[in-house]
Design a protein around this motif. Structure first.
Motif, PDB file in Angstrom:
ATOM      1  N   LYS A   1      -5.823   8.778   1.528  1.00 19.65           N
ATOM      2  CA  LYS A   1      -6.196   9.256   2.862  1.00 19.65           C
ATOM      3  C   LYS A   1      -5.393  10.478   3.298  1.00 19.65           C
TER       4      LYS A   1
ATOM      5  N   ASP B   1       0.822  -1.203   0.000  1.00 20.50           N
ATOM      6  CA  ASP B   1       0.000   0.000   0.000  1.00 20.50           C
ATOM      7  C   ASP B   1       0.865   1.266   0.000  1.00 20.50           C
TER       8      ASP B   1
ATOM      9  N   ASN C   1       4.778  -2.984  11.532  1.00 18.70           N
ATOM     10  CA  ASN C   1       3.409  -2.477  11.428  1.00 18.70           C
ATOM     11  C   ASN C   1       2.462  -3.558  10.901  1.00 18.70           C
ATOM     12  N   GLU C   2       1.414  -3.822  11.650  1.00 14.01           N
ATOM     13  CA  GLU C   2       0.343  -4.752  11.245  1.00 14.01           C
ATOM     14  C   GLU C   2       0.872  -6.063  10.676  1.00 14.01           C
TER      15      GLU C   2
ATOM     16  N   ASN D   1      -3.148   5.719  -2.396  1.00 10.56           N
ATOM     17  CA  ASN D   1      -3.829   5.712  -1.105  1.00 10.56           C
ATOM     18  C   ASN D   1      -4.244   7.163  -0.880  1.00 10.56           C
TER      19      ASN D   1
ATOM     20  N   TYR E   1     -13.504   2.176   7.687  1.00 10.48           N
ATOM     21  CA  TYR E   1     -13.607   0.732   7.468  1.00 10.48           C
ATOM     22  C   TYR E   1     -14.603   0.112   8.446  1.00 10.48           C
TER      23      TYR E   1
ATOM     24  N   GLU F   1      -2.749   5.011  13.917  1.00 11.19           N
ATOM     25  CA  GLU F   1      -3.332   5.403  12.628  1.00 11.19           C
ATOM     26  C   GLU F   1      -4.813   5.650  12.829  1.00 11.19           C
TER      27      GLU F   1
ATOM     28  N   ASN G   1      -3.918   0.799  15.246  1.00 12.46           N
ATOM     29  CA  ASN G   1      -4.440   1.437  14.035  1.00 12.46           C
ATOM     30  C   ASN G   1      -5.948   1.212  13.999  1.00 12.46           C
TER      31      ASN G   1
ATOM     32  N   HIS H   1       6.518   3.422   6.463  1.00 20.66           N
ATOM     33  CA  HIS H   1       6.776   2.231   7.258  1.00 20.66           C
ATOM     34  C   HIS H   1       8.228   1.805   7.095  1.00 20.66           C
TER      35      HIS H   1
HETATM   36  C1  ADA Z   1      -3.136   0.166   7.524  1.00 26.94           C
HETATM   37  C2  ADA Z   1      -1.674   0.340   7.191  1.00 26.94           C
HETATM   38  C3  ADA Z   1      -1.368   1.534   6.331  1.00 26.94           C
HETATM   39  C4  ADA Z   1      -2.454   1.792   5.297  1.00 26.94           C
HETATM   40  C5  ADA Z   1      -3.812   1.892   5.964  1.00 26.94           C
HETATM   41  C6  ADA Z   1      -4.978   2.106   4.992  1.00 26.94           C
HETATM   42  O1  ADA Z   1      -3.529   0.508   8.735  1.00 26.94           O
HETATM   43  O2  ADA Z   1      -0.852   0.343   8.314  1.00 26.94           O
HETATM   44  O3  ADA Z   1      -0.130   1.330   5.706  1.00 26.94           O
HETATM   45  O4  ADA Z   1      -2.446   0.748   4.384  1.00 26.94           O
HETATM   46  O5  ADA Z   1      -4.073   0.684   6.637  1.00 26.94           O
HETATM   47  O6  ADA Z   1      -4.963   3.114   4.303  1.00 26.94           O
HETATM   48  O7  ADA Z   1      -5.849   1.254   4.916  1.00 26.94           O
END
Ligand code: ADA
Length: 563
Positions: A533, A131, A377-378, A531, A434, A465, A428, A312
């Motif tokens: 966001k 991502d 991370n995750e 992405n 979501y 996050e 996160n 990350h």
């Molecule tokens: C996760 C991840 C991020 C990003 C985010 C998202 O929490 O750690 O890298 O992918 O989701 O935008 O969904």
């Protein structure tokens, strides 16, 4: 430019970046194509190469002789380095520096050839279609240094405590003797303009550590967010009465500690208002120049934030230098995003993660802005095997640095097996995006679970996050998904609800700017293959959410005891 200050006065150094290199593409239907390319830079930022994957050969020349230390600050993903046709080192991982010392090079002109591969391969366990965009190229600076046989590898300064007008600090200097004979050498320190101690030793071939415990540094100011006071620390190596080598770093005097539910900076409980940020820009790929990084940090400051999470992977030192100067706190983490257990079992995964941690901490140890180290991370924190990796990596961090806490961002609600391991429990969460649940509810549910079945009772809790997406320019009063209005409303609610929860020490917004994602794999389904966001888009144009975030962040103080 490699750093924001000179790192040597005695050692002769030269930058091999900041100039054009010859690049030959070696893969696919572009094989044999030649370009002149600025280093540092990313291949994908060049016309026609936006999706280039595979090998490329970077070439330049340099004049030097004697012992030469070559340092690459970051090559993405894999580098094989050749001098005059002979391989001298190789390195995997895009986001950490590496170096090699060449002994007794003949005086004259030499060729430097770096083979670079940005393909996804089994043996590159940390890189997979993800991502974010895994760019390719020599994406950070390259330095050439002349070193004597005995030279300084690094210096770590650990500020311990303030005593009246003074600070007490531990200093360690690691030196290396490249020759095969024992040599006598002394290390002298000059910190904040003051000569401190000198130690003389026999240096056997290989490494020798010089330790200076509990040094008193007179009349220095404390580094904090409002007054980020910085000082130079210089280690000088002397042999036979001559100054033969030196190492300069910039330091700040401050402490970080964990107490109950809070992380304390100089004894004061931090309230984190942060952004997760990828190194990504349409014009530069991941190789942002200092000017572009400075602009990002200016926006982050204007938004009322006080911290950046380097999601990350470890970031360029120019970014860290600027954060040191601007008093912006940094969560720096190793390179791993959402790696499932199956891939964590790849035999390369654990050694590569550990190498990133070692290189990140060794190189970035002195940055006062870094207040916490992050890992994984995750990743699979919900399996026994995953847990063993988290455990090993936390152990490694603690063996390298006891002066900062560590953490990792989880999303494995109700299943995480690792909450007893970190100093800070970080989560996160994407309420209203979501998830249907409200931010307050999600926070409450997660905190209750961490406190009880999750085994993380009593620790600081951080939202690592939180966020929602919007496509820049898509305005829709009915608040459809991807509209700027909808993102602004969600972010406003999320931030206000998290801010109202006193047990939570703070939050990081996902994310600062829109970023490219891999065109391979699941992320390609994201609109625009980005992405989205970001609170600003990839060109740093503010979305409507900018004002919403700014309003909340600017109303919150930097510490919990300030009202
Ligand atoms: C996760 C991840 C991020 C990003 C985010 C998202 O929490 O750690 O890298 O992918 O989701 O935008 O969904």
């Amino acid at each position: 430019m490699l750093r924001m200050f000179d790192t040597h006065q005695i050692r002769k150094t030269r930058e091999l970046s900041g100039r054009l290199w010859d690049v030959t593409l070696l893969s696919g239907d572009r094989e044999g194509e030649k370009r002149k390319v600025m280093v540092p830079g990313c291949l994908e930022a060049l016309p026609g190469l936006g999706n280039y994957r595979g090998w490329s050969a970077y070439e330049t020349t340099f004049s030097a002789g004697g012992n030469v230390r070559l340092e690459c600050k970051g090559v993405s993903h894999f580098a094989r380095v050749y001098v005059d046709g002979e391989e001298v080192t190789r390195h995997y991982n895009s986001y950490t520096p590496f170096s090699v010392c060449l002994r007794n090079l003949e005086d004259g002109e030499h060729t430097l050839r770096i083979l670079v591969d940005n393909e996804f391969r089994e043996e590159y366990a940390l890189d997979m279609p993800n991502d974010y965009m895994s760019y390719g190229g020599i994406s950070r600076g390259v330095a050439l240094e002349s070193v004597p046989d005995c030279y300084i590898r690094w210096m770590h300064v650990t500020p311990l405590r303030a005593e009246g007008e003074d600070w007490i600090a531990d200093v360690k200097v690691l030196c290396e003797n490249l020759s095969d004979q024992t040599q006598r050498a002394a290390v002298r320190l000059r910190i904040a303009g003051e000569e401190t101690e000198k130690q003389e030793r026999e240096m056997k071939p290989g490494e020798t550590l010089f330790s200076f415990p509990e040094l008193r540094i007179h009349g220095v100011q404390t580094w904090d967010m409002e007054h980020p006071a910085l000082y130079l620390a210089q280690a000088v190596l002397e042999q036979n009465g001559e100054e033969t080598d030196d190492w300069i770093d910039r330091i700040g005097f401050r402490t970080v500690a964990v107490e109950g539910r809070r992380v304390l900076l100089n004894g004061k409980p931090l309230r984190i208002k942060g952004f997760c940020r990828h190194e990504d820009h349409p014009q530069y790929g991941c190789a942002l120049p200092a000017e572009a990084i400075t602009y990002d940090l200016a926006l982050i400051r204007d938004l009322g934030a006080n911290s950046v999470r380097t999601s990350h992977y470890p970031n360029d030192e120019i970014f860290l230098d600027l954060c040191d100067e601007m008093g912006i706190l940094v969560w720096e983490e190793n390179h791993a995003r959402g790696i499932p257990e199956e891939r964590m079992r790849n035999p390369h995964f654990e050694p590569q993660c550990e190498q990133v941690i070692r290189e990140m901490i060794t190189e970035h140890y002195n940055h006062p802005s870094i207040y916490i180290w992050g890992i994984l991370n995750e990743c699979a924190s919900d399996t026994e095997y995953g847990r063993s990796c988290y455990q090993a990596q936390y152990d490694l961090i603690r063996s390298l640095d006891t002066s900062r806490p560590c953490t990792s961002a989880s999303c494995k609600f109700n299943k995480d097996l690792c909450q007893d391991l970190p100093d800070v429990c970080s989560w996160n969460m994407y309420p209203y995006w979501y998830e249907e649940r409200s931010a307050s509810q999600m926070l409450r549910d997660t905190m209750d679970w961490v406190e009880t079945a999750g085994n993380g009772a009593g620790k600081p809790f951080l939202v690592s996050e939180i966020g929602a997406g919007a496509i820049y320019g898509f305005r829709d009063p009915s608040m459809d998904v991807w509209s700027e209005e909808r993102q602004a409303e969600i972010l406003g609610k999320q931030l206000r609800e998290v801010a109202a929860c006193e047990e939570c020490m703070g939050m990081y917004i996902w994310q600062f700017c829109d970023v490219r994602v891999a065109r391979e794999g699941w992320a390609m389904h994201r609109p625009r293959t980005r992405n989205n966001k970001g609170v600003v888009d990839e060109y740093r144009r503010p979305k409507l959410s900018y004002a919403a975030v700014r309003e909340v962040f600017q109303s919150l103080p930097d510490y919990w005891d300030e009202r």
